[in-house]
Design a protein around this motif. Structure first.
Motif, PDB file in Angstrom:
ATOM      1  N   MET A   1       6.193   2.081  -6.898  1.00  0.00           N
ATOM      2  CA  MET A   1       6.786   1.164  -6.136  1.00  0.00           C
ATOM      3  C   MET A   1       7.711   0.596  -7.145  1.00  0.00           C
ATOM      4  N   GLN A   2       9.100   0.375  -6.340  1.00  0.00           N
ATOM      5  CA  GLN A   2      10.025  -0.044  -7.182  1.00  0.00           C
ATOM      6  C   GLN A   2      10.394  -1.547  -6.879  1.00  0.00           C
ATOM      7  N   SER A  54       6.495  -7.724   0.040  1.00  0.00           N
ATOM      8  CA  SER A  54       6.274  -8.803  -1.092  1.00  0.00           C
ATOM      9  C   SER A  54       4.900  -8.809  -1.894  1.00  0.00           C
ATOM     10  N   VAL A  55       4.857  -9.384  -3.019  1.00  0.00           N
ATOM     11  CA  VAL A  55       3.942  -9.279  -3.849  1.00  0.00           C
ATOM     12  C   VAL A  55       2.440  -9.442  -3.086  1.00  0.00           C
ATOM     13  N   ALA A  56       2.384 -10.127  -2.120  1.00  0.00           N
ATOM     14  CA  ALA A  56       1.093 -10.573  -1.513  1.00  0.00           C
ATOM     15  C   ALA A  56       0.658  -9.206  -0.655  1.00  0.00           C
ATOM     16  N   CYS A  57       1.511  -8.271  -0.415  1.00  0.00           N
ATOM     17  CA  CYS A  57       0.946  -7.060   0.294  1.00  0.00           C
ATOM     18  C   CYS A  57       0.741  -5.617  -0.539  1.00  0.00           C
ATOM     19  N   GLU A  58       0.960  -6.002  -1.743  1.00  0.00           N
ATOM     20  CA  GLU A  58       0.716  -4.760  -2.340  1.00  0.00           C
ATOM     21  C   GLU A  58      -0.828  -4.007  -2.385  1.00  0.00           C
ATOM     22  N   ASP A  59      -1.633  -4.915  -2.465  1.00  0.00           N
ATOM     23  CA  ASP A  59      -3.196  -4.470  -2.391  1.00  0.00           C
ATOM     24  C   ASP A  59      -3.213  -3.784  -0.959  1.00  0.00           C
ATOM     25  N   LEU A  72       8.964   3.074  -1.531  1.00  0.00           N
ATOM     26  CA  LEU A  72       8.115   1.933  -1.583  1.00  0.00           C
ATOM     27  C   LEU A  72       9.212   0.709  -2.397  1.00  0.00           C
ATOM     28  N   LEU A  73       9.492  -0.126  -1.773  1.00  0.00           N
ATOM     29  CA  LEU A  73      10.521  -1.166  -2.565  1.00  0.00           C
ATOM     30  C   LEU A  73       9.690  -2.616  -2.379  1.00  0.00           C
ATOM     31  N   ARG A  74      10.016  -3.418  -3.485  1.00  0.00           N
ATOM     32  CA  ARG A  74       9.131  -4.650  -3.718  1.00  0.00           C
ATOM     33  C   ARG A  74      10.186  -5.736  -3.903  1.00  0.00           C
ATOM     34  N   VAL A  75      10.140  -6.975  -3.545  1.00  0.00           N
ATOM     35  CA  VAL A  75      10.758  -8.305  -3.774  1.00  0.00           C
ATOM     36  C   VAL A  75       9.820  -9.394  -3.616  1.00  0.00           C
ATOM     37  N   ASN A  76      10.161 -10.499  -4.250  1.00  0.00           N
ATOM     38  CA  ASN A  76       9.385 -11.536  -4.207  1.00  0.00           C
ATOM     39  C   ASN A  76       9.415 -12.432  -2.938  1.00  0.00           C
ATOM     40  N   VAL A  92       5.673  -7.661   4.944  1.00  0.00           N
ATOM     41  CA  VAL A  92       5.872  -6.222   4.858  1.00  0.00           C
ATOM     42  C   VAL A  92       6.952  -6.033   5.918  1.00  0.00           C
ATOM     43  N   LEU A  93       8.031  -4.908   5.638  1.00  0.00           N
ATOM     44  CA  LEU A  93       8.902  -4.301   6.683  1.00  0.00           C
ATOM     45  C   LEU A  93       8.887  -3.014   6.380  1.00  0.00           C
TER      46      LEU A  93
END
Length: 262
Positions: A1-2, A54-59, A72-76, A92-93
């Protein structure tokens, strides 16, 4: 995840300013939002190009069946709200590729007693989503769309449909009158319009038989155009009380589909 630091990253373009995004089909991609809808998307046969979380959806995302090529892309949380243009809190989108349009503009062959919907200038995306959700629950598998309909794959329609848009077969009609005439004349379909006209029968008294049915649903403000309604083989009405003369198109669709599918 980036981890994405710069919101000008071109990989985020498809997610940018979603509130202002058109509700008519545009481009080769569509965007789904929220865990429930994205789960259905991941379980479908649509190609998922990228996921932004967002961070909350990583798990949660780690438990999903992801194709190797899905980016896979991640932002705050603050970044995702700034990116999409509203107070986004669904976590998540997903960006997916649309299926190619049928260049031959074919129509389906309907089975005995099958019900097909024809959406004629239904322009509100949330109404389209609500109709699709109800139709899917009641066994409809084919939906005919006029040129002026809201895009069922728009973000709002997808969300309101709870992802059931992904289960449907959509048929785009460049000429709804011609499509209905073909279904009526070559497949002996009954073309059913809901109306307040004097010649309409009460819905409960509609004489159902083994012929396939195409149910017409019209524009939220103007209803069915006269030329479209004139093609109907049957006209039905929903009895109403206390001077109520109309229902939301999504509500009306649910009532009529339930009766027709019994």
């Amino acid at each position: 995840m980036q981890w994405i630091e710069d919101l000008s990253d071109p990989r985020l373009d498809v997610f940018r300013k979603l509130r202002a995004a058109a509700t008519r089909p545009a481009g080769e991609f569509f965007v789904a939002e929220g865990r429930n809808v994205v789960e259905r998307l991941l379980a479908s046969d649509f190609e998922v190009v990228s996921l932004l979380c967002s961070v909350a959806c990583e798990d949660w995302l780690a438990e999903q069946p992801l194709a190797a090529e899905t980016e896979l892309l991640r932002v705050n949380n603050q970044q995702i709200r700034e990116l999409v243009g509203f107070d986004f809190h669904r976590g998540v989108l997903a960006c997916a590729r649309r299926r190619p349009r049928d260049a031959a503009q074919r129509l389906p062959t309907l089975a005995s007693r099958q019900i097909m919907l024809a959406l004629c200038e239904v322009t509100d995306a949330e109404n389209v989503g609500s109709i699709v959700r109800t139709a899917t629950a009641l066994g409809v598998t084919d939906i005919l769309l006029s040129k002026g309909c809201a895009d069922p794959f728009s973000r709002r329609a997808l969300r309101v449909s709870m992802g059931t848009v992904l289960q449907q077969k959509f048929w785009n009609s460049p000429d709804m009158a011609a499509s209905l005439s073909t279904l009526r004349d070559t497949q002996a379909c009954r073309i059913v319009a809901t109306t307040l006209g004097q010649d309409a029968v009460e819905l409960a008294a509609f004489p159902r038989n083994d012929q396939p049915v195409v149910l017409l649903l019209g524009n939220e403000g103007q209803g069915l155009a006269a030329g479209i309604e004139s093609l109907a083989t049957d006209r039905v009405t929903i009895p109403m009380h206390q001077d109520t003369d109309s229902l939301n198109v999504g509500v009306a669709a649910g009532i009529v589909l339930y009766q027709l599918s019994r």
